[in-house]
Scaffold this motif. Structure first.
Motif, short mmCIF file in Angstrom:
data_model
loop_
_atom_site.label_atom_id
_atom_site.label_comp_id
_atom_site.label_asym_id
_atom_site.label_seq_id
_atom_site.Cartn_x
_atom_site.Cartn_y
_atom_site.Cartn_z
N GLN A 64 22.17 -37.88 32.15
CA GLN A 64 21.18 -37.46 31.42
C GLN A 64 21.68 -39.20 30.06
O GLN A 64 21.59 -40.42 30.04
N ARG A 65 22.47 -38.10 28.87
CA ARG A 65 23.29 -39.13 28.45
C ARG A 65 23.64 -40.98 28.79
O ARG A 65 23.94 -41.42 28.24
N ALA A 66 24.41 -40.09 29.64
CA ALA A 66 25.19 -41.66 30.60
C ALA A 66 23.50 -42.58 30.44
O ALA A 66 23.53 -43.78 30.71
N LEU A 67 22.86 -42.07 31.68
CA LEU A 67 21.42 -43.07 31.77
C LEU A 67 20.98 -43.77 30.70
O LEU A 67 20.68 -44.57 30.65
N PRO A 87 31.99 -45.32 34.70
CA PRO A 87 32.26 -45.57 32.60
C PRO A 87 31.52 -44.61 32.04
O PRO A 87 32.36 -43.93 30.99
N TYR A 88 30.45 -44.53 32.33
CA TYR A 88 29.99 -43.24 30.16
C TYR A 88 30.49 -41.71 31.11
O TYR A 88 29.66 -40.86 30.51
N MET A 89 31.32 -41.96 32.33
CA MET A 89 31.28 -40.21 33.13
C MET A 89 32.29 -39.43 33.10
O MET A 89 32.68 -38.63 33.80
N GLY A 90 33.57 -41.21 32.43
CA GLY A 90 34.76 -40.68 32.17
C GLY A 90 35.09 -40.62 33.88
O GLY A 90 36.05 -40.11 33.93
#
Length: 424
Positions: A173-176, A415-418
């Motif tokens: 959710q934070r990545a979104l 990329p936002y999820m490592g």
RNA sequence: GGAGAGAUGGCUGAGUGGUCGAAAGCGCUCCCCUGCUAAGGGAGUAAGGGCUAAUACCCCUUCGAGGGUUCGAAUCCCUCUCUCUCCGCCA
């Protein structure tokens, strides 16, 4: 707020427009009240003018050392008459304002007829709902079996319509949110803002959640009450309150990520399970301030900005133009973007993009200086979700599920999820 | 939480009962002067509302907000809000 001058001059036209929403505006009652206002105001201002003139005469006479007693006697009852007139005028003006604050916005002529969401008109669609070879699970089943959505824990802490997220799903959710903010900032020209989540009554009157929809809001019991924002639209749009923008300051495009808080009073039976309808949810909001002539074009581009998010996430959706009966209170025209949810086998709202024209601007006194005339004039405001993060999470989960209950992470989010590709 | 100071037009800042919507300066606009620039001279420059065909006159309201005293309040009185400084506390 609808222009009071328009109400006076064309009350029956206004009534006809609002009737399309199913709203009944009693033009006759309004006009008779308005007539009373006019006579009271003219009379009261006349008395004020007399008071001002006599005060000046008395001042001048006193300076000359003349006897002012006769002058004082002449205005003896003026104060009382004035007080009576002012009180009556204030009462009528307050009544008129109550009516005006209660009236929904005029609908744009392009809004389709209809009474409820069944009459909304599909404008376009993007992507094809995937034909899953196995039975699609909904996000609740997926999330709970992964051990990453915990409605029971949330219920223990806060009751119904809350959730606890854990691990990679919380991160998703934070990545979104990060992805959406970055896209709007870098590709769509928005300015990022961080805003208060607690606001005062005045701000909510400006954006038209108040006075009519107080029951939808959470309110603190502090001495001067705060309201929890139901959407970032409230604090962000109020950036224009009491402002006069110079010609080169518009258009403005703001984006904000905030949590949103809604009491959901009156929706007791609806979406009781899952993430779709929560008291607290995350949303990325887009807000435009534009000059009057540009607002319809701005609505199209704002809607397009929200659509871009879904396209990059590879989520099938459609855009519908809300019908007359479904357009929200303050909007003159609204597009909803509905994302495909395999768990429900239907399209569900994930974004609502509205043109408010001068409706909010009039309540907020949000203006720009017309460079030709040098005079202030009302701006137009728009807002739309870009998009709702909680529902986007649902859409990603349900559309990207594998047969074994694992979830593929869209390429743009990795990329936002490592670098993680699958949540299992 | 304690103590003190303050809130005036786009900005700085005068103004402690009368002709003050408000001096002066800055900024901005227009004009004059000037070969250009700089400097100089003149005029203008708040918002909301009413009336109106009118973005023309005229009128009303507004000096943080709300109440009060007065024929008359930016100026006096009361309440509140906010800002700043110092102390304490805190992320």
């Amino acid at each position: 707020m609808i222009d009071p001058k328009l109400l006076r001059q064309s009350a029956t036209d206004v009534a006809a427009n609002l009737a399309r929403r199913g709203y009944e505006f009693d033009a006759g009652a309004y006009l008779s009240l308005e007539e009373r206002r006019k006579s009271l105001q003219v009379e009261t201002e006349q008395l004020q003018s007399e008071r001002n003139a006599s005060a000046k005469r008395i001042g001048a006479a006193k300076a000359e050392g003349e006897d002012i007693e006769p002058l004082l006697a002449a205005v003896k009852d003026l104060g009382d008459r004035l007080a009576v007139g002012e009180t009556a005028l204030q009462k009528v003006q307050a009544e008129l304002r109550d009516i005006e604050l209660d009236l929904p916005n005029l609908l744009d002529q392009s809004v389709p007829d209809g009474t409820d969401e069944c009459d909304n008109a599909e404008v376009r669609s993007w992507g094809e709902p995937a034909a899953l070879v196995f039975n699609a699970r909904d996000h609740i089943e997926l999330g709970e079996s992964l051990g990453m959505l915990d409605f029971e824990a949330a219920s223990k802490i806060s009751g119904s319509r809350f959730v606890v997220m854990k691990g990679p799903l919380a991160r998703l959710q934070r990545a979104l949110i990060q992805f959406m903010l970055d896209t709007h900032i870098e590709e769509h020209g928005y300015e990022e803002t961080y805003v208060p989540y607690l606001v005062q009554e005045q701000a909510l009157v400006g954006t038209s959640q108040l006075p009519k929809f107080e029951e939808d809001l959470f309110k603190t019991e502090t001495e001067t009450p705060f309201y929890l924002i139901p959407t970032a639209e409230v604090p962000v749009t109020n950036l224009a309150r009491d402002a006069i923008f110079e010609a080169d300051e518009l258009p403005k495009q703001y984006v904000a990520h905030t949590p949103c808080f809604r009491s959901e009073a009156g929706s007791y039976g609806k979406d009781t399970r899952g993430l779709i309808r929560q008291h607290q949810f995350e949303k990325v909001e887009l807000v435009h301030f534009v000059i009057a002539d540009d607002s319809m074009a701005a609505l199209e581009s704002l809607t397009g900005h929200a659509e871009t998010i879904l396209q990059k996430l590879q989520l099938p959706y459609r855009v519908v133009a809300l019908c007359a009966g479904d357009v929200g209170f303050g909007a003159t025209k609204t597009y909803d973007i509905e994302v495909w949810l395999p768990g429900q086998q239907k399209y569900r709202e994930i974004s609502s993009c509205s043109n408010y024209n001068d409706f909010q601007a009039r309540r907020m006194q949000a203006r720009r200086r017309n460079p030709a005339s040098g005079k202030p004039e009302l701006i137009h405001t728009l807002n739309g979700s870009g998009v709702a993060a909680g529902r986007a999470l649902v859409a990603v989960m349900e559309n990207n599920q594998n047969n074994d209950g694992s979830i593929r992470i869209p390429a743009v989010l990795q990329p936002y999820m490592g670098g993680l590709q699958v949540i299992a």
